[in-house]
Design an enzyme around this catalytic site. Structure first.
Site, PDB file in Angstrom:
ATOM      1  N   ALA A 123      12.759 -11.629  -0.588  1.00  0.00           N
ATOM      2  CA  ALA A 123      13.150 -11.189  -1.932  1.00  0.00           C
ATOM      3  C   ALA A 123      11.977 -11.418  -2.884  1.00  0.00           C
ATOM      4  CB  ALA A 123      14.358 -11.988  -2.384  1.00  0.00           C
ATOM      5  N   CYS A 128       2.100   3.370  -0.834  1.00  0.00           N
ATOM      6  CA  CYS A 128       2.936   4.079   0.146  1.00  0.00           C
ATOM      7  C   CYS A 128       4.426   4.069  -0.155  1.00  0.00           C
ATOM      8  CB  CYS A 128       2.684   3.496   1.534  1.00  0.00           C
ATOM      9  SG  CYS A 128       1.033   3.841   2.114  1.00  0.00           S
ATOM     10  N   ARG A 133      -0.881  -1.638   7.257  1.00  0.00           N
ATOM     11  CA  ARG A 133      -0.616  -2.324   5.989  1.00  0.00           C
ATOM     12  C   ARG A 133      -1.951  -2.695   5.373  1.00  0.00           C
ATOM     13  NH1 ARG A 133       2.427  -7.106   8.546  1.00  0.00           N
ATOM     14  NH2 ARG A 133       0.883  -6.502  10.068  1.00  0.00           N
TER      15      ARG A 133
HETATM   16  C1  UDX Z   1       3.229  -0.159   3.987  1.00  0.00           C
HETATM   17  C2  UDX Z   1       3.784  -0.187   5.420  1.00  0.00           C
HETATM   18  O1  UDX Z   1       4.098  -1.529   5.781  1.00  0.00           O
HETATM   19  C3  UDX Z   1       2.790   0.427   6.396  1.00  0.00           C
HETATM   20  O2  UDX Z   1       3.357   0.479   7.692  1.00  0.00           O
HETATM   21  C4  UDX Z   1       2.439   1.831   5.925  1.00  0.00           C
HETATM   22  O3  UDX Z   1       1.484   2.420   6.783  1.00  0.00           O
HETATM   23  C5  UDX Z   1       1.913   1.800   4.504  1.00  0.00           C
HETATM   24  O4  UDX Z   1       2.879   1.171   3.645  1.00  0.00           O
HETATM   25  P1  UDX Z   1       1.521  -1.602   2.542  1.00  0.00           P
HETATM   26  O5  UDX Z   1       1.779  -0.642   1.429  1.00  0.00           O
HETATM   27  O6  UDX Z   1       0.129  -2.010   2.825  1.00  0.00           O
HETATM   28  O7  UDX Z   1       2.096  -1.007   3.930  1.00  0.00           O
HETATM   29  O8  UDX Z   1       2.338  -2.919   2.209  1.00  0.00           O
HETATM   30  P2  UDX Z   1       3.481  -3.821   2.841  1.00  0.00           P
HETATM   31  O9  UDX Z   1       2.888  -5.045   3.407  1.00  0.00           O
HETATM   32  O10 UDX Z   1       4.361  -3.045   3.714  1.00  0.00           O
HETATM   33  O11 UDX Z   1       4.263  -4.210   1.491  1.00  0.00           O
HETATM   34  C6  UDX Z   1       4.741  -3.194   0.607  1.00  0.00           C
HETATM   35  C7  UDX Z   1       5.377  -3.820  -0.601  1.00  0.00           C
HETATM   36  O12 UDX Z   1       6.610  -4.464  -0.268  1.00  0.00           O
HETATM   37  C8  UDX Z   1       4.530  -4.896  -1.281  1.00  0.00           C
HETATM   38  O13 UDX Z   1       4.662  -4.782  -2.677  1.00  0.00           O
HETATM   39  C9  UDX Z   1       5.137  -6.192  -0.781  1.00  0.00           C
HETATM   40  O14 UDX Z   1       4.913  -7.283  -1.643  1.00  0.00           O
HETATM   41  C10 UDX Z   1       6.611  -5.806  -0.728  1.00  0.00           C
HETATM   42  N1  UDX Z   1       7.405  -6.620   0.212  1.00  0.00           N
HETATM   43  C11 UDX Z   1       7.128  -6.576   1.548  1.00  0.00           C
HETATM   44  C12 UDX Z   1       8.469  -7.375  -0.273  1.00  0.00           C
HETATM   45  O15 UDX Z   1       8.740  -7.408  -1.481  1.00  0.00           O
HETATM   46  N2  UDX Z   1       9.228  -8.075   0.626  1.00  0.00           N
HETATM   47  C13 UDX Z   1       8.990  -8.058   1.962  1.00  0.00           C
HETATM   48  O16 UDX Z   1       9.733  -8.727   2.704  1.00  0.00           O
HETATM   49  C14 UDX Z   1       7.904  -7.297   2.443  1.00  0.00           C
END
Ligand code: UDX
Length: 482
Positions: free
Chosen positions: A278, A286, A160
């Site tokens: 939420a 990604c 992440r």
């Molecule tokens: C993600 C995956 O988690 C990781 O395993 C992969 O290798 C790359 O993609 P990343 O894109 O860095 O990682 O972000 P992540 O922390 O997973 O969050 C992705 C998106 O979802 C963000 O916009 C975050 O704000 C959102 N999110 C995450 C939510 O809206 N709610 C949540 O509960 C978790």
């Protein structure tokens, strides 16, 4: 160090997020790494000590190994000739059809083939569709390399942004998709400092959840399974987010609190509490790309994956819904001054790719609002997409963003945004309206401090504000309603 720990010569092709983090971490666990990129200016920056991405622990690791066991070059031939393992970590952007554009992978595979003069293990690190492994193999063979001179394996990353180094060094699991024992063994050797627990004994080890007693497990699979594991993991995480966002909308309509509901769901160990926050929808480099790519992969192999289409649709609607919430609080947009906290797609990063925050800011600007925005790290990158001007100001702290604003929006989840001085914020805003797209505050606390507080999927004052009632809010000394 343990006698079983043998340094491996590794080339990492690509110095983007995945490539750079992997290079630094491979050096950290004792290997010799050459990181290659065809972008000469990026290579120069990296050689001279520059750090192109905002990532915790990365500066220390680069500082520690740069010029010793970690080198940067644009010469792919030289880098790969001496390597035992070559990791491909180049971009796989989304093509117009939604599928992954594999042209960079294709080009790199051909180039690697042309410089091969001894047995190599080629490792897919980029997120790629199933069958890419076979394609890489074919490309290499087509360039005249004998079958027994190489293996192509898959070793997906689950990093992440913002916590990528810890995610790498303290992984939940290390997935190795390999068809031959010799290739699987080399990958096992590379990760041995982690899987043996040895790494965590070092005083200088980056701290995290893993320990000598609880090291990360290895999962050995076929190459195809490894490729699918990566796509399916991201697609399922995105599904969880879209699911809770719809549940939030149900909660909002029914007068329940989605935070309580998410806690209740997450306490079921079969479901788990993570990725049930939420908000304004997911973004980043990604999830949007990988959900589309996986849907496309399924289609190509003749499987209808309508669920993923729905996940994408919900995510788009969630941004729109939040925008409608802002409209319901402000009634009209033209000439309104909006403070914005958060530009990156989430807290802890400077990455603005597919950021819901940018989507919302663009809509506000197109409706005639003036925006004052603050993000601890992402302003520079946002300026490349939304240049500063009379209607778009970039400021250096949250209170400057809130100064005389008609409302303050919270669009990502930096810790700093959850710790605001509420009396100061109240005084700074022209109207004490906070619209929180990440549920960082308790609605009752915000009400107690005199705010009209709207958030996602929560009852009471987090319900859309009656625009007429807003007009009759008490006024501040300068005429603004307080
Ligand atoms: C993600 C995956 O988690 C990781 O395993 C992969 O290798 C790359 O993609 P990343 O894109 O860095 O990682 O972000 P992540 O922390 O997973 O969050 C992705 C998106 O979802 C963000 O916009 C975050 O704000 C959102 N999110 C995450 C939510 O809206 N709610 C949540 O509960 C978790």
């Amino acid at each position: 160090m343990d006698s079983k720990i043998k340094p491996v010569s590794i080339a990492v092709v690509g110095s983007g997020y995945v490539g750079l983090v992997a290079s630094a971490c491979f050096a950290e666990i004792g290997h010799h790494v050459v990181c290659v990129d065809n972008d000469e200016s990026r290579v120069r920056i990296l050689r001279e000590g520059g750090i192109p991405i905002h990532e915790e622990h990365l500066p220390e690791l680069l500082e520690r190994y740069r010029g010793h066991t970690l080198e940067f070059t644009s010469d792919l031939r030289a880098a790969t000739q001496n390597a035992q393992a070559i990791f491909i970590a180049v971009g796989t952007p989304q093509s117009q059809t939604g599928s992954a554009d594999l042209s960079y992978v294709d080009a790199v595979a051909s180039e690697i083939a042309r410089s091969m003069d001894s047995y190599k293990v080629i490792v897919e690190k980029s997120t790629v569709p199933v069958y890419t492994n076979e394609w890489i193999r074919r490309v290499i063979e087509r360039n005249g390399v004998a079958k027994d001179m190489f293996d192509v394996t898959s070793n997906p990353e689950f990093l992440r942004e913002g916590t990528a180094i810890v995610d790498f060094l303290h992984a939940d699991r290390i997935v190795i998709g390999a068809a031959t024992e010799i290739a699987a063994n080399l990958l096992k050797q590379i990760y041995f400092p982690l899987t043996s627990g040895e790494y965590y004994r070092a005083a200088s080890a980056v701290p995290g959840p893993r320990s000598e007693q609880d090291p990360p497990p290895i999962l050995l699979t076929s190459t195809k399974a490894a490729e699918i594991i990566k796509h399916a993991s991201n697609a399922l995480l995105a599904t969880k987010i879209s699911f809770i966002n719809v549940v939030a909308n149900v909660c909002e309509a029914a007068g329940a609190d989605v935070e309580e509901v998410a806690r209740g769901i997450g306490m079921d160990t079969r479901i788990g509490p993570k990725f049930l926050r939420a908000g304004v929808g997911y973004g980043g480099s990604c999830f949007p790309k990988d959900v589309a790519a996986f849907r496309h992969v399924a289609e190509q192999v003749g499987v209808e994956f309508g669920l993923l289409h729905e996940v994408e649709k919900i995510n788009e609607e969630q941004k729109l819904r939040f925008f409608q919430k802002i409209r319901s609080a402000l009634w009209t947009f033209r000439g309104k001054k909006i403070g914005v906290l958060g530009l990156a797609f989430k807290g802890g990063t400077d990455d603005v790719r597919e950021s819901p925050a940018l989507d919302i800011v663009k809509r506000l600007l197109s409706e005639g609002c003036t925006v004052s925005a603050y993000d601890p790290a992402a302003a520079a990158r946002t300026k490349e997409v939304i240049p500063p001007g009379p209607c778009m100001r970039y400021v250096d702290d949250p209170y400057a963003a809130a100064q005389d604003a008609d409302a303050l929006l919270i669009l990502n989840d930096w810790q700093e945004f959850a710790e605001l001085d509420l009396p100061k914020l109240h005084y700074t805003l022209r109207y004490p309206i906070v619209i929180d797209g990440r549920n960082l505050y308790d609605p009752a606390t915000m009400t107690k401090h005199g705010f009209t507080y709207l958030s996602v999927g929560r009852p009471g004052l987090s319900q859309p504000l009656d625009p007429v009632a807003a007009f009759f809010l008490p006024r501040r000394r300068d005429g603004a309603r307080t």
